[in-house]
Design a protein around this motif. Structure first.
Motif, PDB file in Angstrom:
ATOM      1  N   THR A 213       0.832  -1.199   0.000  1.00 16.82           N
ATOM      2  CA  THR A 213       0.000   0.000   0.000  1.00 16.82           C
ATOM      3  C   THR A 213       0.868   1.252   0.000  1.00 16.82           C
ATOM      4  OG1 THR A 213      -1.747  -1.124   1.233  1.00 16.82           O
ATOM      5  CG2 THR A 213      -1.802   1.276   1.213  1.00 16.82           C
ATOM      6  N   TYR A 214       0.563   2.160  -0.932  1.00 18.86           N
ATOM      7  CA  TYR A 214       1.154   3.501  -0.950  1.00 18.86           C
ATOM      8  C   TYR A 214       0.034   4.476  -0.590  1.00 18.86           C
ATOM      9  CZ  TYR A 214       4.998   1.379  -3.590  1.00 18.86           C
ATOM     10  OH  TYR A 214       6.049   0.593  -3.989  1.00 18.86           O
ATOM     11  N   GLU A 215       0.289   5.315   0.400  1.00 14.59           N
ATOM     12  CA  GLU A 215      -0.771   6.208   0.872  1.00 14.59           C
ATOM     13  C   GLU A 215      -0.188   7.563   1.238  1.00 14.59           C
ATOM     14  OE1 GLU A 215      -4.417   6.195   4.155  1.00 14.59           O
ATOM     15  OE2 GLU A 215      -2.780   4.747   4.294  1.00 14.59           O
ATOM     16  N   LEU A 216      -0.818   8.620   0.734  1.00 16.63           N
ATOM     17  CA  LEU A 216      -0.432   9.969   1.118  1.00 16.63           C
ATOM     18  C   LEU A 216      -1.124  10.340   2.422  1.00 16.63           C
ATOM     19  CD1 LEU A 216      -0.618  11.889  -2.294  1.00 16.63           C
ATOM     20  CD2 LEU A 216       1.398  10.932  -1.169  1.00 16.63           C
ATOM     21  N   GLY A 217      -0.379  10.962   3.311  1.00 13.39           N
ATOM     22  CA  GLY A 217      -0.950  11.360   4.590  1.00 13.39           C
ATOM     23  C   GLY A 217      -0.109  12.438   5.236  1.00 13.39           C
ATOM     24  N   SER A 226      13.902  19.513   9.859  1.00 16.01           N
ATOM     25  CA  SER A 226      14.827  20.628  10.024  1.00 16.01           C
ATOM     26  C   SER A 226      14.095  21.970  10.129  1.00 16.01           C
ATOM     27  CB  SER A 226      15.802  20.683   8.840  1.00 16.01           C
ATOM     28  OG  SER A 226      15.085  20.809   7.615  1.00 16.01           O
ATOM     29  N   ASP A 227      12.941  22.060   9.518  1.00 15.60           N
ATOM     30  CA  ASP A 227      12.203  23.324   9.536  1.00 15.60           C
ATOM     31  C   ASP A 227      10.983  23.271  10.450  1.00 15.60           C
ATOM     32  OD1 ASP A 227      10.314  22.844   6.456  1.00 15.60           O
ATOM     33  OD2 ASP A 227      10.958  21.447   8.013  1.00 15.60           O
ATOM     34  N   GLY A 228      10.967  22.321  11.355  1.00 21.90           N
ATOM     35  CA  GLY A 228       9.857  22.273  12.293  1.00 21.90           C
ATOM     36  C   GLY A 228       9.123  20.965  12.211  1.00 21.90           C
ATOM     37  N   GLY A 229       8.538  20.546  13.313  1.00 23.18           N
ATOM     38  CA  GLY A 229       7.823  19.292  13.341  1.00 23.18           C
ATOM     39  C   GLY A 229       6.575  19.320  12.482  1.00 23.18           C
ATOM     40  N   GLY A 230       6.307  18.201  11.800  1.00 24.61           N
ATOM     41  CA  GLY A 230       5.108  18.067  11.008  1.00 24.61           C
ATOM     42  C   GLY A 230       5.156  18.759   9.672  1.00 24.61           C
ATOM     43  N   ALA A 231       6.273  19.332   9.258  1.00 29.31           N
ATOM     44  CA  ALA A 231       6.396  19.993   7.958  1.00 29.31           C
ATOM     45  C   ALA A 231       7.753  19.662   7.374  1.00 29.31           C
ATOM     46  CB  ALA A 231       6.210  21.501   8.084  1.00 29.31           C
ATOM     47  N   ARG A 232       7.821  19.731   6.040  1.00 31.71           N
ATOM     48  CA  ARG A 232       9.061  19.318   5.366  1.00 31.71           C
ATOM     49  C   ARG A 232       9.215  20.118   4.082  1.00 31.71           C
ATOM     50  NH1 ARG A 232       8.512  13.417   4.485  1.00 31.71           N
ATOM     51  NH2 ARG A 232       9.053  13.343   6.703  1.00 31.71           N
ATOM     52  N   GLU A 233      10.438  20.493   3.780  1.00 32.65           N
ATOM     53  CA  GLU A 233      10.724  21.184   2.525  1.00 32.65           C
ATOM     54  C   GLU A 233      11.370  20.190   1.574  1.00 32.65           C
ATOM     55  OE1 GLU A 233      13.796  24.574   0.980  1.00 32.65           O
ATOM     56  OE2 GLU A 233      12.538  25.096   2.707  1.00 32.65           O
ATOM     57  N   TYR A 234      10.681  19.892   0.476  1.00 33.96           N
ATOM     58  CA  TYR A 234      11.192  18.940  -0.495  1.00 33.96           C
ATOM     59  C   TYR A 234      12.108  19.635  -1.482  1.00 33.96           C
ATOM     60  CZ  TYR A 234       7.713  15.674   1.316  1.00 33.96           C
ATOM     61  OH  TYR A 234       6.978  14.852   2.124  1.00 33.96           O
ATOM     62  N   GLY A 239      11.828  26.365  -0.747  1.00 38.88           N
ATOM     63  CA  GLY A 239      11.128  27.519  -0.199  1.00 38.88           C
ATOM     64  C   GLY A 239       9.678  27.264   0.136  1.00 38.88           C
ATOM     65  N   TRP A 240       9.211  26.030  -0.053  1.00 41.98           N
ATOM     66  CA  TRP A 240       7.811  25.708   0.224  1.00 41.98           C
ATOM     67  C   TRP A 240       7.753  24.526   1.182  1.00 41.98           C
ATOM     68  CZ3 TRP A 240       3.098  27.746  -0.653  1.00 41.98           C
ATOM     69  CH2 TRP A 240       1.990  26.922  -0.455  1.00 41.98           C
ATOM     70  N   SER A 241       7.055  24.686   2.300  1.00 41.57           N
ATOM     71  CA  SER A 241       6.933  23.626   3.298  1.00 41.57           C
ATOM     72  C   SER A 241       5.657  22.835   3.061  1.00 41.57           C
ATOM     73  CB  SER A 241       6.924  24.224   4.714  1.00 41.57           C
ATOM     74  OG  SER A 241       8.162  24.853   4.992  1.00 41.57           O
ATOM     75  N   SER A 242       5.772  21.511   3.164  1.00 39.06           N
ATOM     76  CA  SER A 242       4.626  20.624   2.965  1.00 39.06           C
ATOM     77  C   SER A 242       4.473  19.728   4.184  1.00 39.06           C
ATOM     78  CB  SER A 242       4.839  19.767   1.701  1.00 39.06           C
ATOM     79  OG  SER A 242       3.829  18.792   1.590  1.00 39.06           O
ATOM     80  N   ASN A 243       3.225  19.409   4.510  1.00 38.68           N
ATOM     81  CA  ASN A 243       2.957  18.496   5.626  1.00 38.68           C
ATOM     82  C   ASN A 243       2.457  17.142   5.131  1.00 38.68           C
ATOM     83  OD1 ASN A 243       0.476  19.274   4.683  1.00 38.68           O
ATOM     84  ND2 ASN A 243      -0.446  19.545   6.711  1.00 38.68           N
ATOM     85  N   VAL A 244       2.709  16.834   3.858  1.00 37.16           N
ATOM     86  CA  VAL A 244       2.244  15.588   3.248  1.00 37.16           C
ATOM     87  C   VAL A 244       3.439  14.716   2.900  1.00 37.16           C
ATOM     88  CG1 VAL A 244       1.021  14.558   1.295  1.00 37.16           C
ATOM     89  CG2 VAL A 244       0.170  16.666   2.329  1.00 37.16           C
ATOM     90  N   THR A 245       3.312  13.433   3.149  1.00 40.58           N
ATOM     91  CA  THR A 245       4.335  12.459   2.764  1.00 40.58           C
ATOM     92  C   THR A 245       3.655  11.180   2.318  1.00 40.58           C
ATOM     93  OG1 THR A 245       6.401  11.384   3.450  1.00 40.58           O
ATOM     94  CG2 THR A 245       4.601  11.398   5.038  1.00 40.58           C
TER      95      THR A 245
END
Length: 570
Positions: A213-217, A226-234, A239-245
């Motif tokens: 299973t591949y699931e976005l969440g 590195s830029d804060g819990g629950g967010a990630r810069e891909y 320059g854009w933070s995302s909370n989806v993986t």
């Protein structure tokens, strides 16, 4: 058939098959695997359609019909017409070759390269290297044959830490179970890949079902970023933070442990046995560190509005293939009575078996002699006219199949060359095939662009050498011409247009590439042509200068000779 039983959907062209009505019912001999409790009910028609199409491809349509209760179908003769149609359409779709092309890379060797051309050329070279290592041409052949035959195919990408590159794998579309929501378009946020594993008595393993299973969440709160819990810069969106993986889960369930209602998307997680990677990591919601599902679904045709699945090249001619198989069976029976005719004898003296005292059965064979009485008579049943009619019907059905499938008689190679008065007439005859291949390639265009975008992003996520942060460059899969081209005519056109100055050198070389000339890299070919032109120009300048010096020396000699002659006269 009541109105509630009359169904129109992507697989309506199979409604005439009695086996489709019984798909998924317990005790069904044609589709026993569809009676499993884990198979979602809404997927039964799709999976049954795949099996029916695969049976035609393997000359087993009669066996499948017999398993569904049609005992007479075992006598059906299938001579590979379905597989030939699929392979022919596949050959035209693929052309002679496929190339990875990054937009803008062809201008890297220009005298004044466009901005970003050098970067595009570098990415194109790296992607082509990846394609060679991952046998992309071979994988495309695998995926596209499934798409042409079944209507759908699936490719899955995964980052391999040992190889330091994305790996590519092709899956049977019968293993593909996307979970589309109302707001999802062509890209579901959850995808299952599931299939059964047979029991292994020696290893003590029972029959199981495996589900990947591949699931976005949302990114888990306990993940430290590195830029804060629950967010990630891909890296592909600096320059854009995302909370989806994307999370990966790979688990197995014992079939006998599953109950009614525990379908693929409702399997009890408490009974799951999770798989483990070689490094010891359990594959239970493993964070892949990407914000997309690395699964690409290819449809053979452009789906109707609200639909997601493609249509097989056999879909609209399947009944004609049944008619053709029935005619072939009748032709076989008629040829038997034509080669060994049925003979009626009157007034014949039959030999008697001395052991039993009964008349012996006569055999029709070369050199046989039968004694007839004075009023004896022999009549032979002539079935050759019926055989000729059946053969004519075979030709008629093949013509209908070629026409309705749009592969055309010229495309299938059944068109008599003497019936084509000119090359223009042949081009007109291939018109439906051109439209078919154009539609099929259009249905795949954005999916291959998506595949190469995922490859670039996986390289960036894996921090591979040479792959820096930034947006992915538009990349496509370039197909070779699907029909033969008049290369001499194209060459003459290119030379005339380029000589008149109405075509650039880049466009002229691109036309030669499309015509099938063996040019590996258009930009390198342009650079070689320009280098050769500059060399020839330099040689002409040098030769002109040398000729000028020779002319000057000659004039000086002549002037000196005149001066000397005048002095002597004086």
């Amino acid at each position: 058939m009541g109105l509630r039983q009359f169904m129109i959907d992507t697989w309506s062209w199979l409604n005439y098959k009695p086996v489709m009505a019984s798909a998924g019912r317990p005790g069904n001999g044609a589709f026993p695997e569809l009676a499993r409790t884990w198979v979602p009910p809404h997927e039964l028609r799709r999976l049954a359609a795949y099996k029916v199409l695969a049976s035609y491809d393997n000359n087993q349509a009669g066996q499948l019909a017999a398993a569904g209760g049609d005992v007479g179908a075992l006598e059906r003769r299938e001579l590979g017409d379905a597989a030939n149609l699929v392979d022919t359409a596949l050959g035209y779709l693929l052309g002679s070759e496929q190339k990875v092309v990054v937009e803008g890379a062809e201008h890297a060797d220009d005298e004044t390269p466009t901005p970003g051309a050098a970067e595009a050329a570098a990415v194109q070279e790296r992607l082509r290297t990846w394609a060679d290592k991952e046998l992309l041409t071979f994988r495309v052949q695998q995926a596209e044959r499934a798409a042409v035959l079944l209507g759908d195919s699936v490719m899955v990408l995964a980052w391999n830490p040992q190889k330091r590159r994305p790996t590519l794998r092709v899956y049977d579309p019968g293993f593909f179970f996307p979970q589309w929501d109302d707001e999802d378009d062509d890209f579901p946020s959850r995808v299952h890949l599931a299939w059964e594993l047979p029991a292994d008595d020696e290893a003590g393993l029972k029959a199981r079902v495996r589900r990947v299973t591949y699931e976005l969440g949302p990114i888990a709160e306990d993940v430290e970023e590195s830029d804060g819990g629950g967010a990630r810069e891909y890296p592909w969106e600096p320059g854009w933070s995302s909370n989806v993986t994307c999370y990966l889960t790979d688990a197995e369930w014992v079939l006998e442990d599953l109950k009614n209602g525990e379908t693929l998307d409702r399997l009890p997680m408490g009974k799951a046995a999770y798989r483990v990677r070689p490094d010891g990591t359990e594959l239970n919601r493993l964070d892949l560190m990407i914000d997309f599902v690395p699964v690409v679904h290819f449809a053979n045709t452009i789906p109707d509005g609200g639909e997601h699945w493609g249509r097989s090249v056999l879909a609209r001619v399947l009944q004609a293939l049944d008619e053709l198989a029935a005619t072939d069976s009748d032709s076989s029976a008629a040829s038997a009575t034509t080669g060994t005719p049925i003979i009626g004898l009157a007034g014949a003296r039959l030999p008697v078996d001395r052991a039993t005292g009964q008349p012996k059965e006569l055999e029709v064979k070369a050199g046989a002699v039968w004694q007839l009485g004075e009023t004896g008579r022999m009549d032979a049943l002539d079935t050759s006219p019926q055989l000729a009619e059946l053969r004519a019907r075979v030709d008629h059905l093949l013509e209908r199949i070629a026409s309705n499938s749009r592969v055309t008689a010229a495309g299938l190679g059944t068109l008599d060359a003497t019936e084509v008065p000119s090359g223009y007439a042949l081009k007109l005859a291939l018109g439906p095939l051109d439209a078919l291949i154009g539609m099929m390639r259009l249905a795949r265009e954005h999916k291959y662009r998506l595949l190469f975008k995922m490859v670039q992003r996986l390289y960036q996520a894996g921090r591979a050498e040479g792959w820096t942060a930034g947006e992915s460059l538009p990349t496509r899969l370039a197909w070779a011409p699907h029909t033969p081209t008049d290369r001499a005519a194209v060459l003459e056109e290119v030379v005339s247009a380029f000589g008149a100055g109405v075509l650039s050198l880049e466009t002229a070389v691109a036309m030669l590439v499309e015509a099938g000339y063996p040019i590996e890299d258009a930009s390198q070919e342009v650079a070689r042509i320009r280098a050769k032109a500059e060399q020839e120009a330099a040689m002409r300048i040098a030769e002109t200068a040398a000729q000028g010096r020779r002319d000057t020396d000659t004039e000086d000699d002549q002037q000196e000779e005149k001066s000397s002659s005048g002095f002597m006269v004086a």
